[in-house]
Motif scaffolding. Structure first.
Motif, PDB file in Angstrom:
ATOM      1  N   PRO A 353       0.828  -1.216   0.000  1.00  0.00           N
ATOM      2  CA  PRO A 353       0.000   0.000   0.000  1.00  0.00           C
ATOM      3  C   PRO A 353       0.858   1.261   0.000  1.00  0.00           C
ATOM      4  O   PRO A 353       1.869   1.340   0.694  1.00  0.00           O
ATOM      5  N   LYS A 354       0.447   2.239  -0.784  1.00  0.00           N
ATOM      6  CA  LYS A 354       1.115   3.529  -0.827  1.00  0.00           C
ATOM      7  C   LYS A 354       0.198   4.615  -0.285  1.00  0.00           C
ATOM      8  O   LYS A 354      -1.035   4.460  -0.277  1.00  0.00           O
ATOM      9  N   ILE A 355       0.810   5.712   0.144  1.00  0.00           N
ATOM     10  CA  ILE A 355       0.059   6.851   0.684  1.00  0.00           C
ATOM     11  C   ILE A 355      -0.024   7.947  -0.367  1.00  0.00           C
ATOM     12  O   ILE A 355       0.976   8.259  -1.028  1.00  0.00           O
ATOM     13  N   HIS A 356      -1.216   8.534  -0.529  1.00  0.00           N
ATOM     14  CA  HIS A 356      -1.429   9.639  -1.456  1.00  0.00           C
ATOM     15  C   HIS A 356      -1.962  10.838  -0.662  1.00  0.00           C
ATOM     16  O   HIS A 356      -2.997  10.746   0.000  1.00  0.00           O
ATOM     17  N   PHE A 357      -1.250  11.952  -0.714  1.00  0.00           N
ATOM     18  CA  PHE A 357      -1.681  13.179  -0.057  1.00  0.00           C
ATOM     19  C   PHE A 357      -2.396  14.071  -1.069  1.00  0.00           C
ATOM     20  O   PHE A 357      -1.997  14.153  -2.232  1.00  0.00           O
ATOM     21  N   GLY A 358      -3.431  14.771  -0.624  1.00  0.00           N
ATOM     22  CA  GLY A 358      -4.110  15.700  -1.523  1.00  0.00           C
ATOM     23  C   GLY A 358      -5.464  16.126  -0.990  1.00  0.00           C
ATOM     24  O   GLY A 358      -5.893  15.724   0.097  1.00  0.00           O
ATOM     25  N   HIS A 359      -6.144  16.957  -1.768  1.00  0.00           N
ATOM     26  CA  HIS A 359      -7.487  17.394  -1.414  1.00  0.00           C
ATOM     27  C   HIS A 359      -8.457  16.222  -1.571  1.00  0.00           C
ATOM     28  O   HIS A 359      -8.371  15.445  -2.520  1.00  0.00           O
ATOM     29  N   VAL A 360      -9.396  16.138  -0.636  1.00  0.00           N
ATOM     30  CA  VAL A 360     -10.412  15.083  -0.649  1.00  0.00           C
ATOM     31  C   VAL A 360     -11.779  15.726  -0.820  1.00  0.00           C
ATOM     32  O   VAL A 360     -12.120  16.687  -0.120  1.00  0.00           O
ATOM     33  N   GLY A 361     -12.558  15.214  -1.756  1.00  0.00           N
ATOM     34  CA  GLY A 361     -13.922  15.698  -1.949  1.00  0.00           C
ATOM     35  C   GLY A 361     -14.842  15.099  -0.904  1.00  0.00           C
ATOM     36  O   GLY A 361     -14.858  13.885  -0.706  1.00  0.00           O
ATOM     37  N   SER A 362     -15.604  15.952  -0.213  1.00  0.00           N
ATOM     38  CA  SER A 362     -16.500  15.482   0.844  1.00  0.00           C
ATOM     39  C   SER A 362     -17.904  16.012   0.593  1.00  0.00           C
ATOM     40  O   SER A 362     -18.109  17.214   0.428  1.00  0.00           O
TER      41      SER A 362
END
Length: 439
Positions: A353-362
């Motif tokens: 598993p890799k980590i992805h940082f960024g904006h999340v749509g909620s």
């Protein structure tokens, strides 16, 4: 630290602790442990390897030791010192008791039972829930699990439903009962945006983890007769506060990120060893299917369903919405190839598993369209969609940590939910191991 201790009391306590240690065989046991720690430090030829060993073999064990004795801070009776006793003095008897409830610094919000189950599996200690009623404020209707993860007293919030309204109500309750919360983690599963980056190193696959550095209320906008337009205003994008930005600044560092990803894989493996097949098993590279955004999830055979095959129409029958790709005959030729899956398949191993940082749509809308996914994600470079963050973000310092269980398209199914919830929970532990939050 709740109790008030003067200098004399502190000196007496440490004198008692030292004498207790000398009265045992700690010298015989500590020596080999110390020697083993030194040997671990000297293993490895490369600087990075030695640093990783130091972190794993020395820093983490010391952190666990700190946690083990943290409860001893609340001392209610001072050690009684005999002024006539000299070097032959016997160890003193000290009485300890827990005063009130612990100070909770971390809150974890889970909307689904499978998400809460995964988080519960990474607890180091789970406390007697009979204390729950005495620890909550009047009017707080939340359901909690209390315990410890690494060094932190954690309260897990079992939300009654999905969505921002349920999250907002849960947040109001926990703020009333536990005002000392310093960080809220929204943990569970999400729909990923596989097209957020074209770089191979950022390629997203199922089971990866998303960590938010901002949220976007993508369902906040205007509905016109012919289209819906998200409102591209500053209030749509909510950035984290100063404390959380500091956490993110460290977690995004390449070395720290790589170390966390290694720890996530180790935690997932530990859960597999402990729990067997329950939820933590990788589903398979052949089951990780990313279809072209415009390829519809519907009956492909016109002889089977006329509704799904009306020429020039995008209509889909209701039955098709509940069926799998195999049942509908979705064509494998429309799949998008991924390098990470290919390499893992050729090597006969499970992708890490890799980590992805960024904006999340909620928002309260479940994204189930590849075309709408990309159109909505593009203006803000979203990495994922979820449904709870907007109900917590403005009320508590907050991070979203969620495992990617589908690609936010019409082909999504529930096959990956338990594994994605497990990787997200493992990431929570890796985050708390990595960063020390001011108490």
């Amino acid at each position: 630290m709740q109790s008030v201790l003067n200098e004399t009391t502190i000196n007496e306590y440490y004198e008692w602790a030292w004498m207790t240690a000398n009265a045992t065989n700690l010298g015989e046991t500590i020596g080999p442990i110390y020697e083993k720690a030194i040997n671990h430090c000297l293993d490895g030829n490369e600087l990075e390897a030695r640093q990783d060993l130091l972190y794993e073999k020395v820093v983490l064990p010391l952190q666990e030791l700190y946690c083990a004795y943290k409860d001893d801070w609340d001392i209610q009776e001072n050690p009684i010192q005999d002024p006539t006793a000299q070097e032959t003095q016997q160890p003193k008897q000290v009485s300890f008791r827990l005063t009130g409830r612990p100070q909770f610094s971390i809150a974890i919000f889970c909307a689904l039972p499978l998400e809460a189950t995964a988080v519960n599996d990474i607890f180091d200690d789970v406390w007697n829930e009979e204390r729950e009623n005495s620890w909550r404020s009047a009017g707080d209707e939340n359901t909690y699990t209390f315990g410890r993860i690494v060094c932190y007293n954690v309260v897990l919030v079992h939300m009654g439903d999905m969505g921002k309204n349920a999250a907002s109500q849960a947040t109001a309750g926990i703020k009333a009962s536990y005002p000392e919360i310093k960080l809220a983690l929204i943990v569970g599963i999400c729909g990923g945006v596989p097209t957020y980056s074209t770089a191979d190193k950022d390629e997203m696959i199922l089971g990866d983890i998303v960590i938010s550095d901002g949220i976007v209320r993508y369902d906040f906008g205007k509905q016109f007769p012919d289209t819906y337009m998200s409102r591209a205003a500053p209030e749509v994008v909510a950035l984290p506060n100063h404390r959380v930005r500091g956490i993110l600044a460290k977690l995004k560092g390449e070395r720290v990120k790589e170390r966390m990803e290694r720890r996530i894989s180790q935690h997932v493996q530990a859960l597999q060893d402990e729990l067997g097949t329950r939820g933590s098993v990788y589903v398979g590279t052949d089951r990780d299917e990313l279809f072209h955004p415009s390829y519809p999830h519907k009956h492909q055979d016109p002889d089977v369903c006329a509704v799904c095959n009306i020429k020039g129409s995008e209509r889909v029958c209701e039955k098709a919405r509940t069926m799998s790709c195999d049942e509908l005959g979705c064509e494998k030729s429309s799949l998008t190839p991924r390098k990470r899956l290919y390499e893992a398949s050729m090597g006969g191993c499970t992708p890490k598993p890799k980590i992805h940082f960024g904006h999340v749509g909620s928002g309260d809308t479940v994204m189930k369209s590849g075309q709408h996914r990309d159109k909505t994600a593009s203006p803000w470079k979203l990495v994922a969609f979820e449904m709870e963050a907007s109900g917590v973000w403005d009320m508590l310092p907050c991070l979203v940590i969620k495992g990617v269980c589908d690609y936010s398209d019409s082909h999504k199914n529930k096959s990956w939910q338990e594994y994605a919830a497990t990787t997200a929970a493992a990431c929570v532990r890796a985050v708390l191991e990595e960063y020390v939050i001011a108490q």
